[in-house]
Design a protein around this motif. Structure first.
Motif, PDB file in Angstrom:
ATOM      1  N   THR A 245       0.806  -1.230   0.000  1.00  0.00           N
ATOM      2  CA  THR A 245       0.000   0.000   0.000  1.00  0.00           C
ATOM      3  C   THR A 245       0.837   1.278   0.000  1.00  0.00           C
ATOM      4  OG1 THR A 245      -0.124  -0.055   2.427  1.00  0.00           O
ATOM      5  CG2 THR A 245      -1.880  -1.170   1.192  1.00  0.00           C
ATOM      6  N   GLN A 246       2.118   1.216   0.313  1.00  0.00           N
ATOM      7  CA  GLN A 246       2.954   2.417   0.349  1.00  0.00           C
ATOM      8  C   GLN A 246       4.236   2.186  -0.464  1.00  0.00           C
ATOM      9  OE1 GLN A 246       3.659   3.694   4.389  1.00  0.00           O
ATOM     10  NE2 GLN A 246       1.491   3.925   4.858  1.00  0.00           N
ATOM     11  N   ARG A 257      10.080  -3.194  -8.279  1.00  0.00           N
ATOM     12  CA  ARG A 257       9.463  -4.032  -7.255  1.00  0.00           C
ATOM     13  C   ARG A 257      10.468  -4.387  -6.156  1.00  0.00           C
ATOM     14  NH1 ARG A 257       6.463  -5.906 -11.819  1.00  0.00           N
ATOM     15  NH2 ARG A 257       8.134  -7.365 -12.406  1.00  0.00           N
ATOM     16  N   ALA A 258      11.725  -4.530  -6.502  1.00  0.00           N
ATOM     17  CA  ALA A 258      12.758  -4.824  -5.503  1.00  0.00           C
ATOM     18  C   ALA A 258      12.943  -3.641  -4.542  1.00  0.00           C
ATOM     19  CB  ALA A 258      14.073  -5.162  -6.197  1.00  0.00           C
ATOM     20  N   MET A 259      12.829  -2.423  -5.066  1.00  0.00           N
ATOM     21  CA  MET A 259      12.938  -1.240  -4.202  1.00  0.00           C
ATOM     22  C   MET A 259      11.766  -1.151  -3.229  1.00  0.00           C
ATOM     23  SD  MET A 259      14.289   1.693  -6.860  1.00  0.00           S
ATOM     24  CE  MET A 259      14.217   2.919  -5.569  1.00  0.00           C
ATOM     25  N   ASN A 260      10.613  -1.618  -3.654  1.00  0.00           N
ATOM     26  CA  ASN A 260       9.429  -1.543  -2.784  1.00  0.00           C
ATOM     27  C   ASN A 260       9.435  -2.612  -1.693  1.00  0.00           C
ATOM     28  OD1 ASN A 260       8.330   0.675  -4.139  1.00  0.00           O
ATOM     29  ND2 ASN A 260       7.335  -0.638  -5.669  1.00  0.00           N
ATOM     30  N   ARG A 261      10.176  -3.699  -1.888  1.00  0.00           N
ATOM     31  CA  ARG A 261      10.273  -4.731  -0.854  1.00  0.00           C
ATOM     32  C   ARG A 261      11.347  -4.314   0.153  1.00  0.00           C
ATOM     33  NH1 ARG A 261      10.143  -7.978  -5.622  1.00  0.00           N
ATOM     34  NH2 ARG A 261      12.401  -8.345  -5.426  1.00  0.00           N
ATOM     35  N   ARG A 262      10.894  -3.881   1.319  1.00  0.00           N
ATOM     36  CA  ARG A 262      11.832  -3.299   2.281  1.00  0.00           C
ATOM     37  C   ARG A 262      11.251  -3.377   3.681  1.00  0.00           C
ATOM     38  NH1 ARG A 262       8.353   0.210   0.182  1.00  0.00           N
ATOM     39  NH2 ARG A 262       7.691   2.017   1.448  1.00  0.00           N
TER      40      ARG A 262
END
Length: 269
Positions: A245-246, A257-262
């Motif tokens: 959601t963020q 997508r890798a940057m969003n997985r954190r």
């Protein structure tokens, strides 16, 4: 002229000269006055002097000749009444005004309203510099990144360096990094929010029903690792899971997508 006539003339002249001098009783009178003066001087010397009357006489003489002596005022200032000739303390009289001539500013309120943003920004900058120095090696290797956002300093952990794909178990190689993060956080007296984020790829497995559970599980794994440090307390931490959601960037490519997985560790200011 005979000798008899000559003698008679001399006697007459002698009698005239005696008649024209000071009378004989003057000497007796002068002696009497001298005795009286001495008598009154003795009376004045032996008499008792009224000190009050003496002071009154001296004061009247001072006033007559314009002599003034400085006097210390120990009492409060008082007004005099022309009619009664008595002293009375002056009574304060309030003078109300229908309009406000002057306003004051509450310093605490001014600090809250005017200077809060400046103080918060300065504190965030100082905190970010402190973490930058403590985690400079990990930041230079690309394992972590720092950012100030919404009144917080965020320590952003890259998913590729910390977690296997679609799992919430920390990689063993990432444990030393979390220990250094825990040591840096132990020097900060604040509360921490650990939030997990994923990409928009749907997840459904036997262990996690959705990205919501995966994001919350990864945040929980990070908190457990940080609590191994004895200076950190469980009540300092809060866990949040946001799934996809963020996102930081759009989920159009694998790199995005890798940057969003954190996982983000936020220090609450």
């Amino acid at each position: 002229m005979s000798e008899h006539d000559t003698d008679s003339d001399q006697n007459n002249r002698r009698e005239k000269s005696q008649d024209s001098g000071i009378p004989r009783y003057v000497a007796t009178f002068a002696d009497l006055m001298t005795l009286l003066l001495c008598f009154f001087v003795m009376l004045v010397t032996m008499a008792e002097i009224d000190a009050l009357k003496y002071k009154m006489v001296v004061r009247s003489m001072d006033n007559a000749f314009g002599v003034q002596r400085p006097e210390s005022v120990d009492d409060i200032l008082k007004g005099t009444s022309v009619i009664k000739q008595t002293f009375s303390a002056a009574k304060p009289a309030s003078t109300p005004w229908a309009e406000v001539r002057q306003t004051t500013v509450d310093d605490k309120q001014a600090l809250k309203v005017d200077d809060a943003a400046f103080y918060q920004a300065a504190k965030l900058k100082t905190l970010q510099n402190q973490l930058q120095q403590a985690l400079s090696a990990e930041i230079s290797e690309g394992l972590l990144s720092l950012e100030s956002l919404s009144g917080r300093v965020l320590i952003r952990i890259n998913e590729q360096a910390s977690f296997p794909s679609a799992r919430a178990t920390l990689k063993s190689a990432f444990s030393p990094v979390l220990r250094r993060i825990a040591k840096a956080l132990s020097d900060i007296d604040a509360e921490f929010v650990v939030a997990g984020h994923t990409d928009n790829v749907p997840l459904h497995s036997a262990q996690y029903r959705s990205n919501w559970e995966l994001s919350a599980a990864r945040a929980t794994s990070v908190v457990h690792a940080l609590l191994d440090h004895p200076a950190l307390r469980p009540e300092q931490f809060r866990i949040e899971g946001y799934a996809d959601t963020q996102p930081l960037v759009a989920n159009n490519t694998d790199a995005e997508r890798a940057m969003n997985r954190r996982v983000e560790i936020g220090i609450i200011n």
